[in-house]
Design a protein around this motif. Structure first.
Motif, PDB file in Angstrom:
ATOM      1  N   LEU A 138       0.815  -1.222   0.000  1.00  0.00           N
ATOM      2  CA  LEU A 138       0.000   0.000   0.000  1.00  0.00           C
ATOM      3  C   LEU A 138       0.847   1.270   0.000  1.00  0.00           C
ATOM      4  N   ASN A 139       2.152   1.125   0.185  1.00  0.00           N
ATOM      5  CA  ASN A 139       3.052   2.276   0.100  1.00  0.00           C
ATOM      6  C   ASN A 139       3.605   2.478  -1.310  1.00  0.00           C
ATOM      7  N   GLU A 140       3.214   1.602  -2.240  1.00  0.00           N
ATOM      8  CA  GLU A 140       3.644   1.755  -3.627  1.00  0.00           C
ATOM      9  C   GLU A 140       2.675   2.677  -4.367  1.00  0.00           C
ATOM     10  N   GLU A 141       3.163   3.334  -5.399  1.00  0.00           N
ATOM     11  CA  GLU A 141       2.322   4.249  -6.167  1.00  0.00           C
ATOM     12  C   GLU A 141       1.256   3.471  -6.926  1.00  0.00           C
ATOM     13  N   ALA A 142       0.026   3.968  -6.883  1.00  0.00           N
ATOM     14  CA  ALA A 142      -1.091   3.286  -7.537  1.00  0.00           C
ATOM     15  C   ALA A 142      -1.041   3.488  -9.050  1.00  0.00           C
ATOM     16  N   GLU A 143      -1.412   2.442  -9.771  1.00  0.00           N
ATOM     17  CA  GLU A 143      -1.548   2.568 -11.227  1.00  0.00           C
ATOM     18  C   GLU A 143      -2.870   3.272 -11.543  1.00  0.00           C
ATOM     19  N   VAL A 144      -2.932   3.873 -12.724  1.00  0.00           N
ATOM     20  CA  VAL A 144      -4.173   4.517 -13.160  1.00  0.00           C
ATOM     21  C   VAL A 144      -4.974   3.496 -13.964  1.00  0.00           C
ATOM     22  N   VAL A 145      -6.161   3.163 -13.458  1.00  0.00           N
ATOM     23  CA  VAL A 145      -7.010   2.165 -14.105  1.00  0.00           C
ATOM     24  C   VAL A 145      -8.277   2.847 -14.628  1.00  0.00           C
ATOM     25  N   LEU A 146      -8.615   2.545 -15.855  1.00  0.00           N
ATOM     26  CA  LEU A 146      -9.844   3.065 -16.459  1.00  0.00           C
ATOM     27  C   LEU A 146     -10.911   1.979 -16.456  1.00  0.00           C
ATOM     28  N   ARG A 157     -12.135  -0.907 -28.711  1.00  0.00           N
ATOM     29  CA  ARG A 157     -12.259   0.350 -29.446  1.00  0.00           C
ATOM     30  C   ARG A 157     -11.633   1.499 -28.659  1.00  0.00           C
ATOM     31  N   LEU A 158     -11.887   1.540 -27.355  1.00  0.00           N
ATOM     32  CA  LEU A 158     -11.319   2.608 -26.536  1.00  0.00           C
ATOM     33  C   LEU A 158      -9.800   2.497 -26.492  1.00  0.00           C
ATOM     34  N   LYS A 159      -9.299   1.284 -26.366  1.00  0.00           N
ATOM     35  CA  LYS A 159      -7.842   1.072 -26.343  1.00  0.00           C
ATOM     36  C   LYS A 159      -7.201   1.621 -27.616  1.00  0.00           C
ATOM     37  N   ASN A 160      -7.808   1.329 -28.751  1.00  0.00           N
ATOM     38  CA  ASN A 160      -7.276   1.808 -30.031  1.00  0.00           C
ATOM     39  C   ASN A 160      -7.418   3.323 -30.161  1.00  0.00           C
ATOM     40  N   GLN A 161      -8.538   3.864 -29.699  1.00  0.00           N
ATOM     41  CA  GLN A 161      -8.766   5.310 -29.770  1.00  0.00           C
ATOM     42  C   GLN A 161      -7.732   6.073 -28.946  1.00  0.00           C
ATOM     43  N   LEU A 162      -7.453   5.589 -27.744  1.00  0.00           N
ATOM     44  CA  LEU A 162      -6.458   6.243 -26.889  1.00  0.00           C
ATOM     45  C   LEU A 162      -5.050   6.109 -27.485  1.00  0.00           C
ATOM     46  N   ALA A 163      -4.782   4.939 -28.079  1.00  0.00           N
ATOM     47  CA  ALA A 163      -3.461   4.696 -28.673  1.00  0.00           C
ATOM     48  C   ALA A 163      -3.181   5.675 -29.816  1.00  0.00           C
ATOM     49  N   GLU A 164      -4.223   6.046 -30.558  1.00  0.00           N
ATOM     50  CA  GLU A 164      -4.057   7.014 -31.653  1.00  0.00           C
ATOM     51  C   GLU A 164      -3.575   8.369 -31.143  1.00  0.00           C
ATOM     52  N   ASP A 165      -3.892   8.663 -29.888  1.00  0.00           N
ATOM     53  CA  ASP A 165      -3.459   9.930 -29.284  1.00  0.00           C
ATOM     54  C   ASP A 165      -2.235   9.752 -28.392  1.00  0.00           C
ATOM     55  N   GLY A 166      -1.559   8.611 -28.529  1.00  0.00           N
ATOM     56  CA  GLY A 166      -0.323   8.378 -27.787  1.00  0.00           C
ATOM     57  C   GLY A 166      -0.506   7.909 -26.359  1.00  0.00           C
ATOM     58  N   ILE A 167      -1.737   7.541 -26.002  1.00  0.00           N
ATOM     59  CA  ILE A 167      -1.984   7.039 -24.645  1.00  0.00           C
ATOM     60  C   ILE A 167      -2.031   5.519 -24.701  1.00  0.00           C
ATOM     61  N   LYS A 168      -0.967   4.886 -24.218  1.00  0.00           N
ATOM     62  CA  LYS A 168      -0.857   3.434 -24.282  1.00  0.00           C
ATOM     63  C   LYS A 168      -1.468   2.796 -23.048  1.00  0.00           C
ATOM     64  N   THR A 169      -2.268   1.754 -23.274  1.00  0.00           N
ATOM     65  CA  THR A 169      -2.907   1.029 -22.183  1.00  0.00           C
ATOM     66  C   THR A 169      -2.714  -0.466 -22.388  1.00  0.00           C
ATOM     67  N   TYR A 170      -2.952  -1.228 -21.334  1.00  0.00           N
ATOM     68  CA  TYR A 170      -2.946  -2.684 -21.505  1.00  0.00           C
ATOM     69  C   TYR A 170      -4.144  -3.288 -20.789  1.00  0.00           C
ATOM     70  N   ILE A 171      -4.540  -4.461 -21.263  1.00  0.00           N
ATOM     71  CA  ILE A 171      -5.722  -5.163 -20.759  1.00  0.00           C
ATOM     72  C   ILE A 171      -5.346  -5.997 -19.538  1.00  0.00           C
ATOM     73  N   LEU A 172      -6.242  -6.035 -18.574  1.00  0.00           N
ATOM     74  CA  LEU A 172      -6.022  -6.782 -17.341  1.00  0.00           C
ATOM     75  C   LEU A 172      -6.921  -8.009 -17.341  1.00  0.00           C
ATOM     76  N   LYS A 173      -6.327  -9.179 -17.320  1.00  0.00           N
ATOM     77  CA  LYS A 173      -7.080 -10.430 -17.351  1.00  0.00           C
ATOM     78  C   LYS A 173      -7.938 -10.563 -16.087  1.00  0.00           C
ATOM     79  N   GLY A 174      -9.188 -10.958 -16.273  1.00  0.00           N
ATOM     80  CA  GLY A 174     -10.087 -11.147 -15.144  1.00  0.00           C
ATOM     81  C   GLY A 174     -10.894  -9.913 -14.777  1.00  0.00           C
ATOM     82  N   TYR A 175     -10.621  -8.803 -15.462  1.00  0.00           N
ATOM     83  CA  TYR A 175     -11.349  -7.546 -15.226  1.00  0.00           C
ATOM     84  C   TYR A 175     -11.863  -7.067 -16.574  1.00  0.00           C
ATOM     85  N   PRO A 176     -13.063  -7.477 -16.978  1.00  0.00           N
ATOM     86  CA  PRO A 176     -13.536  -7.279 -18.349  1.00  0.00           C
ATOM     87  C   PRO A 176     -13.693  -5.833 -18.801  1.00  0.00           C
TER      88      PRO A 176
END
Length: 395
Positions: A138-146, A157-176
């Motif tokens: 809990l003392n580690e910096e939190a990741e930003v989750v959308l 679609r959102l992942k690709n849309q954000l990537a076009e603007d240089g915002i890279k994201t990755y998918i988290l297994k088990g969290y649809p």
């Protein structure tokens, strides 16, 4: 990294508001950043991140610093990060070798993890060996989750849309519905956020709505809705069919929720102010599903709200536990027979979680309820916020 006098002063201003005036860190930082329009993105990131990290390690910094002077405290923090200090007169009292030696002499685990001594003792008492692992995580910096708003778009679609603007994201297994930013940045200004395509919501928090097992067409009550984050998720899971009644004792929070619902394209949202016990009685046995995301200590979300641990006290935790049980004794009356409810907290303490559920089930108010499942989510195990969820059936 080169230090600048004016940005350090920005950090000083924020720390004074947090520790001397008792204000909340997120609001203080937001206001501080708005105070100087000349600060660029790097300056703003420096101020926000440095303030949060100094708040996180406040007890340890104060122990290592030669004084409580804010320049000494900042300089001590800067050295703790493995950085060199510039040859400024403000830092002339700081000696890296002395600070290092003092740090290496520490034996107290509560001091090393920079939590109040009483809180360290409470955590160790309630969680045993798990506490040390958990508070370290809990003392580690939190990741930003959308959380993707599936009423308006898909995760791909959102992942690709954000990537076009240089915002890279990755998918988290088990969290649809979750996307995680590869790099921290302000996404609230992005057109996709303004269009209601996503909300910022930690992965563990996203589990709460899914645990309630809602279906389209149901009548669902979110009885401690706050600003409505979980209400919006419930509406999306219900495909915007049925009714989500969002209740809270604070009208301003419900107004925020109303604005968010509009942005998200949620039409089944109904805000309702809790004005007393009559509000609860009028809704007796009307809900197919009931969410009780109750007030709590917030110990599970210390990564994103590090100032919480300095605002808590044994008395405040005892008071919030009383509130939790009061809610459990009253609010479940709104659930229909055969309906299900989820009791949830963003705490990791058993005294706020499973012990509260056991107490409820053993009481007159809980005699018709059956525990279906429990989820205990720890940051050291899944890398996200600490949460607790219990799903119960009203027989």
């Amino acid at each position: 990294m080169k230090l600048h006098n004016n940005t350090i002063r920005g950090v000083h201003t924020a720390l004074q508001a947090i520790f001397e005036e008792g204000q909340y860190a997120d609001k203080v930082i937001e206001r501080t950043l708005k105070s100087n329009p000349k600060w660029g993105s790097k300056d703003r990131s420096f101020i926000a991140e440095t303030t949060y990290e100094m708040v996180r390690w406040w007890r340890l910094i104060n122990f290592l610093s030669p004084s409580t002077n804010l320049w000494d405290l900042f300089g001590t923090y800067w050295l703790m990060q493995g950085n060199d200090l510039p040859d400024w007169e403000e830092f002339e009292r700081l000696h890296p070798e002395k600070i290092k030696a003092k740090y290496e002499s520490i034996k107290d685990p509560g001091l090393l993890e920079s939590v109040p001594e009483w809180l360290h003792n409470l955590g160790a008492k309630e969680l045993g060996a798990i506490w040390e692992k958990e508070i370290h995580a809990l003392n580690e910096e939190a990741e930003v989750v959308l959380r993707v708003n599936t009423l308006k778009t898909s995760r791909e679609r959102l992942k690709n849309q954000l990537a076009e603007d240089g915002i890279k994201t990755y998918i988290l297994k088990g969290y649809p519905d979750a996307l995680i930013l590869e790099e921290r940045q302000n996404v609230f200004r992005h057109p996709a956020f303004k269009a209601g395509l996503f909300e910022v919501q930690d992965a563990s928090s996203q589990l709460v709505a899914t645990t309630l097992a809602v279906e389209p067409g149901m009548r669902v009550i979110d009885a401690c809705a706050g600003a409505g984050g979980k209400s919006l998720h419930l509406a999306a899971l219900m495909e915007n069919k049925g009714k989500v009644i969002s209740m809270d004792v604070e009208e301003w929070k419900l107004q925020q929720a109303k604005l968010r619902a509009r942005r998200n394209g949620v039409s089944i949202f109904e805000p309702k102010l809790i004005e007393g016990s009559k509000t609860i009685k009028r809704l007796k046995e009307t809900a197919d599903r009931l969410l009780l995301d109750v007030p709590c200590s917030g110990l599970g979300v210390l990564r994103r709200n590090p100032d919480t641990k300095w605002k808590l006290s044994p008395e405040s935790i005892e008071k919030v536990q009383q509130t939790q049980q009061e809610i459990l004794q009253s609010y479940p009356s709104m659930l229909k027979k055969g309906g299900q409810m989820v009791y949830a907290t963003c705490s990791i303490l058993p005294s706020e979680n499973e012990e509260q559920v056991k107490k409820f089930l053993a009481s007159e108010a809980g005699k018709d309820f059956e525990l279906l499942e429990e989820k205990k989510v720890f940051a050291h195990e899944n890398g996200f916020d600490g949460f607790y969820m219990a799903r119960l059936l009203k027989k």
